[in-house]
Motif scaffolding. Structure first.
Motif, PDB file in Angstrom:
ATOM      1  N   ASP A 185      39.186 -46.143  42.557  1.00  0.00           N
ATOM      2  CA  ASP A 185      40.159 -46.598  41.157  1.00  0.00           C
ATOM      3  C   ASP A 185      39.088 -47.149  40.157  1.00  0.00           C
ATOM      4  N   GLU A 186      39.353 -48.123  39.321  1.00  0.00           N
ATOM      5  CA  GLU A 186      38.681 -48.460  38.244  1.00  0.00           C
ATOM      6  C   GLU A 186      37.212 -48.957  38.702  1.00  0.00           C
ATOM      7  N   ASP A 187      37.160 -50.014  39.753  1.00  0.00           N
ATOM      8  CA  ASP A 187      35.939 -50.504  40.178  1.00  0.00           C
ATOM      9  C   ASP A 187      35.679 -50.317  41.561  1.00  0.00           C
ATOM     10  N   THR A 188      36.327 -49.592  42.330  1.00  0.00           N
ATOM     11  CA  THR A 188      36.163 -49.239  43.672  1.00  0.00           C
ATOM     12  C   THR A 188      36.023 -47.872  44.035  1.00  0.00           C
ATOM     13  N   LEU A 189      34.998 -47.436  44.966  1.00  0.00           N
ATOM     14  CA  LEU A 189      34.989 -46.066  45.486  1.00  0.00           C
ATOM     15  C   LEU A 189      34.920 -45.988  46.644  1.00  0.00           C
ATOM     16  N   VAL A 190      35.842 -45.343  47.431  1.00  0.00           N
ATOM     17  CA  VAL A 190      36.048 -45.079  48.867  1.00  0.00           C
ATOM     18  C   VAL A 190      35.626 -43.760  49.435  1.00  0.00           C
ATOM     19  N   TYR A 191      34.536 -43.662  50.083  1.00  0.00           N
ATOM     20  CA  TYR A 191      34.259 -42.329  50.866  1.00  0.00           C
ATOM     21  C   TYR A 191      35.136 -42.252  51.867  1.00  0.00           C
ATOM     22  N   LEU A 192      35.511 -41.075  52.222  1.00  0.00           N
ATOM     23  CA  LEU A 192      36.434 -40.705  53.497  1.00  0.00           C
ATOM     24  C   LEU A 192      35.604 -39.735  54.132  1.00  0.00           C
ATOM     25  N   LEU A 193      35.435 -39.945  55.704  1.00  0.00           N
ATOM     26  CA  LEU A 193      34.783 -38.809  56.456  1.00  0.00           C
ATOM     27  C   LEU A 193      35.560 -38.995  57.704  1.00  0.00           C
ATOM     28  N   ALA A 213      25.413 -41.778  50.493  1.00  0.00           N
ATOM     29  CA  ALA A 213      26.628 -42.473  50.235  1.00  0.00           C
ATOM     30  C   ALA A 213      26.945 -43.649  51.355  1.00  0.00           C
ATOM     31  N   PHE A 214      26.549 -43.518  52.331  1.00  0.00           N
ATOM     32  CA  PHE A 214      26.714 -44.617  53.523  1.00  0.00           C
ATOM     33  C   PHE A 214      25.650 -45.718  53.221  1.00  0.00           C
ATOM     34  N   ALA A 215      24.696 -45.165  52.917  1.00  0.00           N
ATOM     35  CA  ALA A 215      23.427 -46.015  52.894  1.00  0.00           C
ATOM     36  C   ALA A 215      23.852 -47.190  51.388  1.00  0.00           C
ATOM     37  N   GLU A 216      24.578 -46.433  50.374  1.00  0.00           N
ATOM     38  CA  GLU A 216      24.767 -47.299  49.217  1.00  0.00           C
ATOM     39  C   GLU A 216      26.193 -48.171  49.232  1.00  0.00           C
ATOM     40  N   SER A 217      26.952 -47.917  50.471  1.00  0.00           N
ATOM     41  CA  SER A 217      28.167 -48.607  50.686  1.00  0.00           C
ATOM     42  C   SER A 217      28.054 -50.029  51.122  1.00  0.00           C
ATOM     43  N   ASP A 218      28.793 -50.715  50.701  1.00  0.00           N
ATOM     44  CA  ASP A 218      29.096 -52.300  50.894  1.00  0.00           C
ATOM     45  C   ASP A 218      29.464 -52.478  52.453  1.00  0.00           C
ATOM     46  N   ALA A 219      30.420 -51.602  53.117  1.00  0.00           N
ATOM     47  CA  ALA A 219      30.689 -51.865  54.152  1.00  0.00           C
ATOM     48  C   ALA A 219      31.272 -50.473  54.961  1.00  0.00           C
ATOM     49  N   LYS A 408      47.425 -47.746  54.305  1.00  0.00           N
ATOM     50  CA  LYS A 408      47.612 -48.998  53.508  1.00  0.00           C
ATOM     51  C   LYS A 408      46.448 -50.009  53.503  1.00  0.00           C
ATOM     52  N   LYS A 409      45.614 -49.950  54.573  1.00  0.00           N
ATOM     53  CA  LYS A 409      44.374 -50.757  54.591  1.00  0.00           C
ATOM     54  C   LYS A 409      43.454 -50.314  53.581  1.00  0.00           C
ATOM     55  N   ILE A 410      43.283 -49.013  53.399  1.00  0.00           N
ATOM     56  CA  ILE A 410      42.435 -48.441  52.643  1.00  0.00           C
ATOM     57  C   ILE A 410      42.871 -48.557  51.033  1.00  0.00           C
ATOM     58  N   MET A 411      44.002 -48.654  50.881  1.00  0.00           N
ATOM     59  CA  MET A 411      44.450 -48.958  49.490  1.00  0.00           C
ATOM     60  C   MET A 411      44.381 -50.631  49.228  1.00  0.00           C
ATOM     61  N   ASN A 412      44.568 -51.267  50.144  1.00  0.00           N
ATOM     62  CA  ASN A 412      44.387 -52.729  49.858  1.00  0.00           C
ATOM     63  C   ASN A 412      42.760 -53.125  49.738  1.00  0.00           C
ATOM     64  N   VAL A 413      41.878 -52.198  50.093  1.00  0.00           N
ATOM     65  CA  VAL A 413      40.283 -52.269  49.959  1.00  0.00           C
ATOM     66  C   VAL A 413      40.366 -51.651  48.426  1.00  0.00           C
ATOM     67  N   LEU A 414      40.985 -50.615  47.891  1.00  0.00           N
ATOM     68  CA  LEU A 414      40.861 -50.036  46.551  1.00  0.00           C
ATOM     69  C   LEU A 414      41.319 -50.989  45.573  1.00  0.00           C
ATOM     70  N   GLU A 415      42.450 -51.910  46.008  1.00  0.00           N
ATOM     71  CA  GLU A 415      43.208 -52.754  44.969  1.00  0.00           C
ATOM     72  C   GLU A 415      42.572 -54.117  44.898  1.00  0.00           C
ATOM     73  N   GLU A 416      41.985 -54.581  46.195  1.00  0.00           N
ATOM     74  CA  GLU A 416      41.374 -55.923  46.163  1.00  0.00           C
ATOM     75  C   GLU A 416      39.870 -56.184  45.984  1.00  0.00           C
ATOM     76  N   LYS A 417      39.302 -55.032  46.231  1.00  0.00           N
ATOM     77  CA  LYS A 417      37.707 -55.150  46.286  1.00  0.00           C
ATOM     78  C   LYS A 417      37.101 -54.418  45.280  1.00  0.00           C
ATOM     79  N   GLU A 418      35.716 -54.676  45.112  1.00  0.00           N
ATOM     80  CA  GLU A 418      35.013 -54.004  44.335  1.00  0.00           C
ATOM     81  C   GLU A 418      33.895 -53.201  45.193  1.00  0.00           C
ATOM     82  N   GLY A 419      33.119 -52.077  44.400  1.00  0.00           N
ATOM     83  CA  GLY A 419      32.080 -51.611  45.167  1.00  0.00           C
ATOM     84  C   GLY A 419      32.311 -50.276  45.768  1.00  0.00           C
TER      85      GLY A 419
END
Length: 452
Positions: A185-193, A213-219, A408-419
């Motif tokens: 989304d605007e301020d969150t990027l999620v990689y799916l593997l 991509a993994f190294a640059e991820s926050d969690a 739903k939990k992944i969407m929560n990350v997209l909506e509530e977190k940044e990074g």
């Protein structure tokens, strides 16, 4: 992709893509590089990477790892390294001229021998072995310089080989791609593997883009953190009968007779099998049923699983781990199966052992490994066609609601977190009907291929 495998067998093997807990339980302290005094702490992350390559035995850690490496070990290490590079099938360098070597155990000679392995291929490696190794950060000095004439320790030799393999794969633009996507989304990027919970050294190393991509991820987000010791204890408690009853009290006489037949086939003591609940025994036996095609035990293959790789690296990099389900939740799903469904899954495993289909699990698993390495999502997805049209309590547990809840939990990350966040779950959760990707897109998110 062949389709002659029985649906029950396919479903059981498919579970190894769907549930983290179906792999043999290995205590967390056994899942990391042994933290013995003979290993340098700064080297652990690279050694953990190298363990996956299959170029040296972890027994070496306990045999003077910081002492001078014997020449026979150098030869073994470099032979396996050469074999791994040869497996890439690279074009040959027709102007190849090897640098002179002594075939001893000095740091400089190991560098030269490694250079000769890569210089025979059409890659930009120059003509100066030491210069190339320094530029690629394979050869790293100390305040005392490069010390090329000094005898190498086992640790130094292994580190050189591991870095060399990583570098060569990057130069050749090779490495397992995996089945992967991106959603943002605007301020969150999620990689799916998509993961396979079992693996072999041939899966490693991974594509540089994936590792970056993994190294640059926050969690790291996973189905369950199987390095959580307390959760593993819960698994062990729930998987066994503790009230004095045994499996014989829970299944039909015909099922028990089949178990006796399988126990005799594998030379397994019945008293160790009958204390396990049907769902646990199904997992145990489905792993044992694999032949030795890969030259590895099920436990070793579990240690080469993709989940374990990222979990260990998250631990070493002190990266937060977020559970989408958790081991307890997965165990409770098994526990929630009706006695009939648990026995049905056990019977399916026993029957597949007693009356094996033409296409065994190892052949199918190898096809999955090949598709995963190539990043061939379409071919990988066809693996699940054998399960289409089947409807059972077991399959309903594996699919459907779980994918919706994880989405739903992944969407929560997209909506509530940044990074940036890196998700690793069983590949089936991205490939079956109404999977995680389906639920994300249904809610307005665009899921794009990782490799574009």
């Amino acid at each position: 992709m062949k389709k002659i495998m029985k649906r029950t067998s396919a479903a059981l093997l498919g579970a190894s893509l769907m549930l983290t807990t179906v792999v043999p339980v290995i205590h967390a302290e056994e899942q990391t590089t042994p933290l013995v005094p003979s290993i340098s702490e700064w080297a652990i992350e690279t050694l953990n990477e190298g363990e996956k390559y299959g170029i040296y035995s972890t027994d070496w850690y306990f045999d003077g790892f910081l002492q001078e490496i014997p020449v026979d070990k150098v030869n073994e290490l470099l032979a396996l390294t050469e074999k791994k590079i040869a497996s890439l099938g690279l074009a040959e360098n027709k102007q190849y001229k090897p640098v002179s070597v002594k075939n001893d155990n000095t740091r400089g000679d190991i560098v030269n021998r490694l250079y000769n392995i890569v210089a025979r291929y059409d890659l930009p490696v120059g003509t100066d072995a030491v210069q190339f190794m320094k530029e690629q950060n394979i050869l790293q000095g100390s305040p005392n310089g490069l010390q090329l004439e000094k005898k190498a320790t086992t640790q130094q030799a292994v580190l050189l080989a591991v870095r060399f393999i990583q570098s060569t794969y990057e130069l050749a633009e090779q490495g397992s791609k995996g089945v992967a996507w991106i959603v943002e989304d605007e301020d969150t990027l999620v990689y799916l593997l998509g993961s396979i919970h079992l693996g072999t050294p041939d899966l490693y190393p991974f594509d540089k883009k994936l590792v970056t991509a993994f190294a640059e991820s926050d969690a790291l987000l996973v189905e369950a953190n199987i390095l959580d010791t307390e959760a593993l204890e819960y698994y062990s408690e729930k998987a066994m009968y503790t009230d004095g009853s045994t499996l014989k009290d829970a299944v039909a006489p015909e099922t028990y007779a089949k178990l006796e037949q399988v126990a005799k086939l594998y030379g397994l003591p019945m008293d160790q099998l009958t204390v396990q609940k049907p769902w646990m025994l199904s997992s145990t036996l489905s792993m044992l049923a694999m032949d030795d095609s890969f030259g590895m035990t099920p436990q070793e293959m579990a240690m080469h699983g993709i989940d374990i790789y990222f979990l260990l690296n998250a631990q070493l990099q002190q990266k937060p781990v977020i559970e989408l389900e958790g081991t307890r939740a997965q165990v409770d799903m098994f526990e929630g199966l009706s006695p009939e469904a648990q026995e049905q899954s056990l019977v399916a495993v026993l029957d597949s052992i007693i009356h094996p289909s033409e296409e065994n699990q190892s052949e199918v698993l190898q096809e999955w490994f090949t598709s995963w390495k190539q990043g061939n999502v379409e071919e990988f997805a066809r693996s699940f066609q054998a399960m289409e049209g089947t409807s059972s309590e077991f399959n309903e547990m594996l699919f459907g609601l779980r994918d919706e809840q994880m989405a739903k939990k992944i969407m929560n990350v997209l909506e509530e977190k940044e990074g940036k966040y890196f998700v690793v779950v069983g590949s089936g959760h991205f490939l079956i009907d109404k999977n995680i990707r389906y639920h994300l897109e249904k809610n307005g998110y665009k899921v794009k291929p990782f490799y574009q």
